[in-house]
Design an enzyme around this catalytic site. Sequence first.
Site, PDB file in Angstrom:
ATOM      1  N   TYR A   1     -11.245 -13.975   9.073  1.00 38.84           N
ATOM      2  CA  TYR A   1     -10.398 -12.971   9.710  1.00 38.84           C
ATOM      3  C   TYR A   1     -10.165 -13.305  11.186  1.00 38.84           C
ATOM      4  O   TYR A   1     -11.108 -13.601  11.913  1.00 38.84           O
ATOM      5  CB  TYR A   1     -11.036 -11.588   9.616  1.00 38.84           C
ATOM      6  CG  TYR A   1     -11.068 -10.977   8.238  1.00 38.84           C
ATOM      7  CD1 TYR A   1     -10.295 -11.491   7.193  1.00 38.84           C
ATOM      8  CD2 TYR A   1     -11.863  -9.877   7.965  1.00 38.84           C
ATOM      9  CE1 TYR A   1     -10.319 -10.920   5.928  1.00 38.84           C
ATOM     10  CE2 TYR A   1     -11.898  -9.293   6.706  1.00 38.84           C
ATOM     11  CZ  TYR A   1     -11.130  -9.829   5.681  1.00 38.84           C
ATOM     12  OH  TYR A   1     -11.175  -9.248   4.440  1.00 38.84           O
TER      13      TYR A   1
ATOM     14  N   SER B   1      -7.239  -2.507   0.775  1.00 34.98           N
ATOM     15  CA  SER B   1      -5.816  -2.098   0.835  1.00 34.98           C
ATOM     16  C   SER B   1      -5.611  -0.749   0.142  1.00 34.98           C
ATOM     17  O   SER B   1      -4.752  -0.616  -0.730  1.00 34.98           O
ATOM     18  CB  SER B   1      -4.915  -3.166   0.213  1.00 34.98           C
ATOM     19  OG  SER B   1      -4.735  -4.261   1.072  1.00 34.98           O
ATOM     20  N   PRO B   2      -6.374   0.278   0.525  1.00 39.02           N
ATOM     21  CA  PRO B   2      -6.317   1.562  -0.178  1.00 39.02           C
ATOM     22  C   PRO B   2      -5.033   2.348   0.031  1.00 39.02           C
ATOM     23  O   PRO B   2      -4.819   3.350  -0.662  1.00 39.02           O
ATOM     24  CB  PRO B   2      -7.514   2.319   0.399  1.00 39.02           C
ATOM     25  CG  PRO B   2      -7.699   1.739   1.769  1.00 39.02           C
ATOM     26  CD  PRO B   2      -7.363   0.285   1.621  1.00 39.02           C
TER      27      PRO B   2
ATOM     28  N   GLY C   1       1.586  -2.234  -2.901  1.00 39.38           N
ATOM     29  CA  GLY C   1       1.366  -3.341  -3.828  1.00 39.38           C
ATOM     30  C   GLY C   1       0.526  -4.391  -3.142  1.00 39.38           C
ATOM     31  O   GLY C   1      -0.345  -4.073  -2.325  1.00 39.38           O
TER      32      GLY C   1
ATOM     33  N   PHE D   1       2.347   3.012   1.092  1.00 40.02           N
ATOM     34  CA  PHE D   1       3.157   3.990   0.360  1.00 40.02           C
ATOM     35  C   PHE D   1       3.247   5.311   1.104  1.00 40.02           C
ATOM     36  O   PHE D   1       4.183   6.087   0.895  1.00 40.02           O
ATOM     37  CB  PHE D   1       2.605   4.215  -1.050  1.00 40.02           C
ATOM     38  CG  PHE D   1       1.185   4.683  -1.112  1.00 40.02           C
ATOM     39  CD1 PHE D   1       0.866   6.023  -0.913  1.00 40.02           C
ATOM     40  CD2 PHE D   1       0.160   3.793  -1.364  1.00 40.02           C
ATOM     41  CE1 PHE D   1      -0.445   6.458  -0.968  1.00 40.02           C
ATOM     42  CE2 PHE D   1      -1.154   4.223  -1.421  1.00 40.02           C
ATOM     43  CZ  PHE D   1      -1.463   5.559  -1.224  1.00 40.02           C
TER      44      PHE D   1
END
Length: 311
Positions: A52, A221-222, A226, A232
């Site tokens: 990272y 990636s909660p 996608g 979202f």
Amino acid sequence: MKSFTLPGTDIVAPNVVLGLMRIADKSDEEVRELVRTGRDAGIDFVDHADIYGGELHACERRFAEAMALSPSQRDEITIQTKTGIVTDGWYYDFSYEHIVESVEGSLKALGTDRIDILLLHRPDPLVEPEEVARAFDALESSGKVRAFGVSNHTPRQIDLLRRYVRQPIVANQLQLSITHAPIVAQGVAANMLAEQQAATLDGGGIVDYCRLNDITVQAWSPFQAGFFTGVFLGSPDHPELNAVIDRLAAQYDVPAIAIATAWITRHPAQMQVVLGTTSPERVAGAAQGSDLRLTRAEWYELFRTAGHIVP
């Protein structure tokens, strides 16, 4: 903040984790504020990886430099990091030499004498599990790693490791959100030949497998729609889902991000939500979902509205 003892360890862990993959360009104060906000909300568990930050160990180093933790402060935080991806050409390496070298680099970058949890980061098709076992034994016996897990692994890939590795596999970090939920959705539509959702992928049944084997699912990636396609929450691409989320958020008097968190923590597998945001406000908002228990009807309404089949 709900917490639990991570199976196979003596680590008491919150069900929301602070992911630090995007802090490489943040100032000391920005990093401190992010961590402080998490701690104030009960999040004392941080997630790193050696890759990272654009260069090897960059985010681990940035965290250590900004926080300058005293020994007692270090003891208050659970530090998890990952190994196994080589960015020079991009390939995977679960060899003894790579795992041990990576951990030594992480320890130096983090300014600590131990990693609380080490995850193997994405499966290595060329894995020799005997090499992994040798690395885990060396790292455990030296006190450099307390517990071990995996990321993005299937049931059979974990079984292969467990045939050789003595230590329990305590976690499997998997992508999961309301809209990206194949690991949950496949089982709901099992045996429905006409539905793509029913297709068994990656060995199938990974959530059930983890529950049966005391492996904690960590949802990364909660809030992604996608695979890195944007969030979202508030997206015009998901108007019906956001209408339900907003209604529930108003009903429970929490921000929308808390509802997205609560959808994951409601699952009886006792999952952890790994946040990837660098916004203190979003961290605080997401943390409110930890103690929010959606009803079964509310959970399924979100699931259906996200487009998953409920026969």
